[in-house]
Structure formats: C-alpha cells, structure tokens
Motif scaffolding. Structure first.
Motif, mmCIF file in Angstrom:
data_model
loop_
_atom_site.group_PDB
_atom_site.id
_atom_site.type_symbol
_atom_site.label_atom_id
_atom_site.label_comp_id
_atom_site.label_asym_id
_atom_site.label_seq_id
_atom_site.Cartn_x
_atom_site.Cartn_y
_atom_site.Cartn_z
ATOM 1 N N GLN A 1 23.493 89.288 -43.201
ATOM 2 C CA GLN A 1 24.971 89.879 -43.418
ATOM 3 C C GLN A 1 24.613 91.265 -42.679
ATOM 4 O OE1 GLN A 1 26.359 89.811 -47.407
ATOM 5 N NE2 GLN A 1 24.778 88.681 -48.112
ATOM 6 N N ALA A 2 25.785 91.588 -41.626
ATOM 7 C CA ALA A 2 25.577 92.862 -41.102
ATOM 8 C C ALA A 2 27.152 93.351 -41.259
ATOM 9 C CB ALA A 2 25.277 92.711 -39.665
ATOM 10 N N PRO A 3 27.252 94.149 -42.239
ATOM 11 C CA PRO A 3 28.667 95.083 -42.388
ATOM 12 C C PRO A 3 29.048 95.689 -41.178
ATOM 13 C CG PRO A 3 27.287 95.309 -44.339
ATOM 14 C CD PRO A 3 26.574 94.764 -43.392
ATOM 15 N N ILE A 4 30.363 95.527 -40.749
ATOM 16 C CA ILE A 4 30.658 96.256 -39.611
ATOM 17 C C ILE A 4 31.203 97.772 -40.073
ATOM 18 C CG2 ILE A 4 32.350 96.447 -37.731
ATOM 19 C CD1 ILE A 4 30.248 94.075 -37.677
ATOM 20 N N PRO A 5 30.897 98.900 -39.347
ATOM 21 C CA PRO A 5 31.315 100.225 -39.835
ATOM 22 C C PRO A 5 32.599 100.341 -39.757
ATOM 23 C CG PRO A 5 29.625 100.455 -38.341
ATOM 24 C CD PRO A 5 29.836 98.670 -38.169
ATOM 25 N N ALA A 6 33.238 100.864 -40.503
ATOM 26 C CA ALA A 6 34.756 101.369 -40.555
ATOM 27 C C ALA A 6 34.861 102.016 -39.217
ATOM 28 C CB ALA A 6 35.282 102.136 -41.605
ATOM 29 N N GLY A 7 36.360 101.731 -38.516
ATOM 30 C CA GLY A 7 36.520 102.350 -37.503
ATOM 31 C C GLY A 7 36.285 101.619 -36.298
ATOM 32 N N PHE A 8 35.329 100.419 -36.594
ATOM 33 C CA PHE A 8 35.243 99.721 -35.456
ATOM 34 C C PHE A 8 35.814 98.077 -35.774
ATOM 35 C CE2 PHE A 8 31.714 102.443 -35.040
ATOM 36 C CZ PHE A 8 31.236 102.484 -33.514
ATOM 37 N N GLU A 9 35.935 97.278 -34.580
ATOM 38 C CA GLU A 9 36.427 95.983 -34.890
ATOM 39 C C GLU A 9 35.676 94.952 -34.216
ATOM 40 O OE1 GLU A 9 40.046 94.895 -31.721
ATOM 41 O OE2 GLU A 9 40.520 95.668 -33.722
ATOM 42 N N LEU A 10 35.209 94.122 -34.808
ATOM 43 C CA LEU A 10 34.445 92.832 -34.233
ATOM 44 C C LEU A 10 34.979 92.122 -33.174
ATOM 45 C CD1 LEU A 10 31.440 91.979 -34.760
ATOM 46 C CD2 LEU A 10 32.284 90.530 -36.604
ATOM 47 N N GLU A 11 34.475 91.856 -32.055
ATOM 48 C CA GLU A 11 35.081 91.153 -31.078
ATOM 49 C C GLU A 11 34.512 89.449 -31.464
ATOM 50 O OE1 GLU A 11 33.454 90.638 -26.767
ATOM 51 O OE2 GLU A 11 34.891 92.068 -26.719
ATOM 52 N N ILE A 12 35.580 88.599 -31.782
ATOM 53 C CA ILE A 12 35.394 87.109 -31.852
ATOM 54 C C ILE A 12 35.206 86.512 -30.498
ATOM 55 C CG2 ILE A 12 36.322 85.148 -33.141
ATOM 56 C CD1 ILE A 12 37.689 87.376 -34.846
ATOM 57 N N PRO A 13 34.111 85.881 -30.233
ATOM 58 C CA PRO A 13 34.054 85.194 -28.976
ATOM 59 C C PRO A 13 34.737 83.950 -28.692
ATOM 60 C CG PRO A 13 32.000 85.427 -30.012
ATOM 61 C CD PRO A 13 32.934 85.981 -31.149
ATOM 62 N N ARG A 14 35.392 83.321 -30.042
ATOM 63 C CA ARG A 14 36.220 82.205 -29.803
ATOM 64 C C ARG A 14 37.558 82.518 -29.137
ATOM 65 N NH1 ARG A 14 34.841 81.701 -34.977
ATOM 66 N NH2 ARG A 14 36.720 82.152 -35.555
ATOM 67 N N LEU A 15 37.785 83.976 -29.474
ATOM 68 C CA LEU A 15 39.062 84.314 -28.723
ATOM 69 C C LEU A 15 38.846 85.171 -27.266
ATOM 70 C CD1 LEU A 15 40.661 85.778 -31.862
ATOM 71 C CD2 LEU A 15 41.125 83.554 -30.942
ATOM 72 N N SER A 16 37.912 85.866 -27.083
ATOM 73 C CA SER A 16 37.582 86.573 -26.145
ATOM 74 C C SER A 16 36.688 86.014 -24.917
ATOM 75 C CB SER A 16 37.038 87.985 -26.334
ATOM 76 O OG SER A 16 35.859 87.927 -26.994
ATOM 77 N N GLY A 17 35.953 84.820 -25.296
ATOM 78 C CA GLY A 17 35.103 84.188 -24.490
ATOM 79 C C GLY A 17 33.600 84.967 -24.737
ATOM 80 N N ILE A 18 32.432 84.458 -24.680
ATOM 81 C CA ILE A 18 31.367 84.768 -24.801
ATOM 82 C C ILE A 18 30.873 85.731 -23.417
ATOM 83 C CG2 ILE A 18 28.693 84.005 -25.201
ATOM 84 C CD1 ILE A 18 29.874 81.628 -26.402
ATOM 85 N N ARG A 19 30.507 86.870 -23.866
ATOM 86 C CA ARG A 19 30.062 87.900 -22.751
ATOM 87 C C ARG A 19 28.478 87.415 -22.307
ATOM 88 N NH1 ARG A 19 32.579 93.234 -22.835
ATOM 89 N NH2 ARG A 19 34.135 93.067 -24.322
ATOM 90 N N PRO A 20 28.307 87.885 -21.155
ATOM 91 C CA PRO A 20 27.102 87.253 -20.402
ATOM 92 C C PRO A 20 26.051 88.272 -20.986
ATOM 93 C CG PRO A 20 28.621 87.827 -18.743
ATOM 94 C CD PRO A 20 29.332 88.162 -20.034
ATOM 95 N N GLU A 21 26.501 89.436 -21.683
ATOM 96 C CA GLU A 21 25.322 90.366 -22.133
ATOM 97 C C GLU A 21 24.858 89.553 -23.449
ATOM 98 O OE1 GLU A 21 28.361 91.426 -21.187
ATOM 99 O OE2 GLU A 21 28.539 93.099 -19.975
ATOM 100 N N VAL A 22 25.649 88.853 -24.093
ATOM 101 C CA VAL A 22 25.245 88.268 -25.321
ATOM 102 C C VAL A 22 24.629 86.892 -25.039
ATOM 103 C CG1 VAL A 22 26.052 87.177 -27.463
ATOM 104 C CG2 VAL A 22 26.939 89.619 -26.822
ATOM 105 N N ALA A 23 25.409 86.018 -24.110
ATOM 106 C CA ALA A 23 24.711 84.833 -23.681
ATOM 107 C C ALA A 23 23.146 84.638 -23.231
ATOM 108 C CB ALA A 23 25.858 84.014 -22.702
ATOM 109 N N ASP A 24 22.960 85.744 -22.515
ATOM 110 C CA ASP A 24 21.865 85.744 -21.618
ATOM 111 C C ASP A 24 20.577 86.260 -22.420
ATOM 112 O OD1 ASP A 24 23.195 85.175 -19.551
ATOM 113 O OD2 ASP A 24 22.985 87.139 -18.432
ATOM 114 N N LEU A 25 20.684 86.444 -23.638
ATOM 115 C CA LEU A 25 19.932 87.080 -24.750
ATOM 116 C C LEU A 25 18.970 85.659 -25.443
ATOM 117 C CD1 LEU A 25 21.581 89.727 -26.782
ATOM 118 C CD2 LEU A 25 19.947 89.867 -25.205
#
Length: 168
Positions: free
Chosen positions: A69-93
């Motif tokens: 469980q990783a709460p997101i700090p207030a003031g931030f918005e989580l990027e949802i890969p289904r909507l934005s596509g998976i970024r290479p920075e994440v996919a390559d890990l």
C-alpha cells in the motif's frame, strides 16, 4: 428506529514515524522524469513528473503473500498507465509482475503470491514503479508506504513519513 454508520480512515502514526522492517524490507526512491535524477522529494515544482520506485526484499524461501500500500501525497496525481500508456522508464525495470495492481486517486496498491518466497523474485528483490505528477502547490505529508505478508502480518515493513513542498 434510526441507524448510523461511521467509517474512519487515517494513518497509523506509530507505524509511519520511522522506517521499520521485520522479515521484509521496503525502500522507496524518487526520480525526476525530465532529468532522470534521483531526488529527495522535499521540494518540487508544479508539473514535475516523478517516477516512484519501491524496492521490496524478502529473505525467506517459504510461501509469501505480499501486499503493498503506497499512499500518494496530497498535491500529487497518480498517472494511470491504462489511460496514458506504459512509460519506457517503468516498462524497462526488472520487476515481478503483481497478481493484483490498482491505481487509485489516493494510493497505489499491489499484491503478489510468491509460492517459493525469495526464489520467486529477482535475487530476493522486486522493484515496482509508477509515475505521479505534482499538480497543487503547498506543503504536504508524504505518507509511509507499507508492505506486509497478508496472512502473517508480523512480516512487514514500512518507509518513513516525510514532507514535500510543491512550488508554483
């Protein structure tokens, strides 16, 4: 007759005051996506895209059912890969794919069934990552992330709570 239901949620201050671990280790790292630099997440500007990496280490070779469980700090918005596509920075890990993964407005959730414990991971470690974006200026708490064995909660770890300032 009148019935009343009250629900409350919050952060357990005892668990988030300092980093701790027992049988599982959790470390979080933050990277500015525009520069690739490791950042301490104390001060960022609105619009900054932050790659969040959680590294989980387990040491036993028995059946483990992990949840993160990783709460997101207030003031931030989580990027949802289904909507934005998976970024290479994440996919390559190198990562162990979770059996369950959910991107909520206020937190990131993941779960793994590791029948052979650390042997199911990459040398006893797994990295999970996602992107969040600074959207609202202000000073906010960075809540502690927590990982635990779902059926043996004594095996758990959490990061320390922090603070972040998001500048306009």
């Amino acid at each position: 007759a009148m019935f009343l239901t009250i629900n409350a949620s919050g952060i357990n201050k005892r668990l988030s005051a300092a980093q701790s671990h027992n049988g599982v280790v959790l470390n979080s790292h933050y990277y500015d996506l525009s520069s690739g630099e490791n950042i301490d997440l104390q001060t960022v500007k609105v619009g900054t895209e932050v790659l969040v990496r959680h590294k989980i280490e387990i040491t036993n070779g028995t059946d483990v059912e992990l949840s993160l469980q990783a709460p997101i700090p207030a003031g931030f918005e989580l990027e949802i890969p289904r909507l934005s596509g998976i970024r290479p920075e994440v996919a390559d890990l190198a990562r162990t794919e979770p059996r369950f993964e959910e991107f909520r407005d206020d937190r990131y959730l993941a779960a793994w069934s590791l029948k052979h414990g650390y042997r199911d991971l990459n040398q006893g470690e797994s990295t999970i990552a996602y992107v969040m974006r600074a959207v609202t200026p202000g000073e906010f708490i960075v809540p502690a992330a927590r990982v635990e064995d779902m059926y043996r909660p004594q095996y758990q770890a959490n990061t320390a709570e922090g603070r972040v300032v998001i500048e306009p």
